[in-house]
Design an enzyme around this catalytic site. Sequence first.
Site, mmCIF file in Angstrom:
data_model
loop_
_atom_site.group_PDB
_atom_site.id
_atom_site.type_symbol
_atom_site.label_atom_id
_atom_site.label_comp_id
_atom_site.label_asym_id
_atom_site.label_seq_id
_atom_site.Cartn_x
_atom_site.Cartn_y
_atom_site.Cartn_z
ATOM 1 N N SER A 127 0.816 -1.303 0.172
ATOM 2 C CA SER A 127 -0.177 0.101 0.019
ATOM 3 C C SER A 127 0.881 1.207 0.105
ATOM 4 O O SER A 127 0.144 2.232 -0.247
ATOM 5 C CB SER A 127 -1.025 -0.043 1.142
ATOM 6 N N LYS A 130 0.071 3.778 -2.693
ATOM 7 C CA LYS A 130 -1.239 5.113 -2.501
ATOM 8 C C LYS A 130 -0.155 6.239 -2.195
ATOM 9 O O LYS A 130 -0.961 7.460 -2.714
ATOM 10 C CB LYS A 130 -1.927 4.884 -1.226
ATOM 11 N N SER A 313 -5.736 3.653 4.455
ATOM 12 C CA SER A 313 -5.107 2.615 3.487
ATOM 13 C C SER A 313 -6.457 2.174 2.665
ATOM 14 O O SER A 313 -6.319 0.806 2.617
ATOM 15 C CB SER A 313 -4.191 1.532 4.070
#
Length: 483
Positions: A127, A130, A313
């Site tokens: 993640s 992102k 997230s």
Amino acid sequence: MGVKDGGARKWVAAVRRRLLSPVLLVIVLVFLSATVVLGMVPGLLTTPAPTPQIPAWQQQPSALSDANAVLPLDTDAPIPVPEVLARLLDETLKPSGAGSITGVVMDGSTGQVLFDREASANRIPASNMKLLTAVAALKALGPETRFTTRVLAGSDPSTVVLTGGGDVLLGAGASNTAAVAGRAGLASLAKDTAAALASAGVKGSVSVLVDDSLFNGAPLNPAWSLDDVAAGETAPLFSLALNSGRYSPTVATGPRPQDSAVTTAQAFAEQLAAAGVQVSPGVERGKGIPAKVLASAESATVSEQVDLMLETSDNFLAEALGRMTAAASGHEATYDGATAAVRQRLGELGIATDPKQLQLADVSGLALDNQVSALHFAEVVRAITSGPDLSLRTALDGFPVAGLTGTLDDRYVDAGTAEGAGLVRAKTGTLNTVIALSGYVVDADGRLLVFSFIGNGLEPGAAANKVAMDRSASVLAACGCRG
């Protein structure tokens, strides 16, 4: 306070002293004498021990405030010595079993690399992806942009068309202007629609259609594991959704709607009925007349959505922001368009985007085909904290704070990591054998450091290696690292 304010305070204090009557002075002296005799304020008789002075940036905050800049920074603060920093990180930045961890630490102000362990090596980033999506969305869309969900009149006066505008954070109830998720609410949209229908003289049963044509291509990314989809890590993507593609805003795991556009339209139909409109059963796809807007509701700003995406997230929200970034960048609003737009916007920041150095399969980080280096992430973090594009500063609030917020709220509580609590601000990333942490910290000398650590092939899994990441970030927080 300025010099003038300080002078005014001194003048007022002097006047008060001169006006204090002798009688009042006597009363005050008698009271203090009695208090001393009774032993109620023994501190008046002794000199208190000096309180250790801890720099403001090293004190854990009692409350969180908006972060539109990284302060305080001292341009003359010493830079950590690379050899000393490497010796400390070599003790903490190591996997608990199989696998390897790459990493980089940079001086935020100058970009000088202070620690480099295969920083340019391609890694599965989870993640941390992102972070790339965040800067791309802010550049392409602008921090203050909002997405609009509209109800259009259909070609048949008794038809209304709920039209998606990219807001996947719709709420089922009334619009909440103080919220990010639920800023636009279906109940308010339905109430306004009912009023518009009544004003137009529409009577009888009304049919509800949904238009989700803003996003193109397959709703589900083929690069994702179907097990992750089944577990509720994400869901097929559409241009409008309730609760970021969830059934409930309070349930973040488990089954999710497989067609969030239709699910949202059904919820809108229920709210329309609650507003007094007779609604025909069923929802179908269709298009309305663009010039005939019956009602509309605006989302939270892009910067607010980016912050929510980073802090929690949120995979679904990341992909929606990626599609909107694609549309604003001249690409098709597809998964491939989103990755192309992210690559394009990173290039505009001067970050290397050669396909051999940067391989993107999605913009949320679920795909194992993503290949990004720690150096990429450190450069992105530095662009947010210190770069010339001030619109990127709005992402600062989205970084989870160690031990306090978001995906770091339950970390930095043990010996060896607690030094970083309240100080480290970083985006997490976790897959079964992957863990990543990229962010920034102001060290004990007041120097801004940006960092990225990425572990791949970890056995035992990622969870067992969180401590290595957190201890390493805590080393940076406590660092003078000069000898």
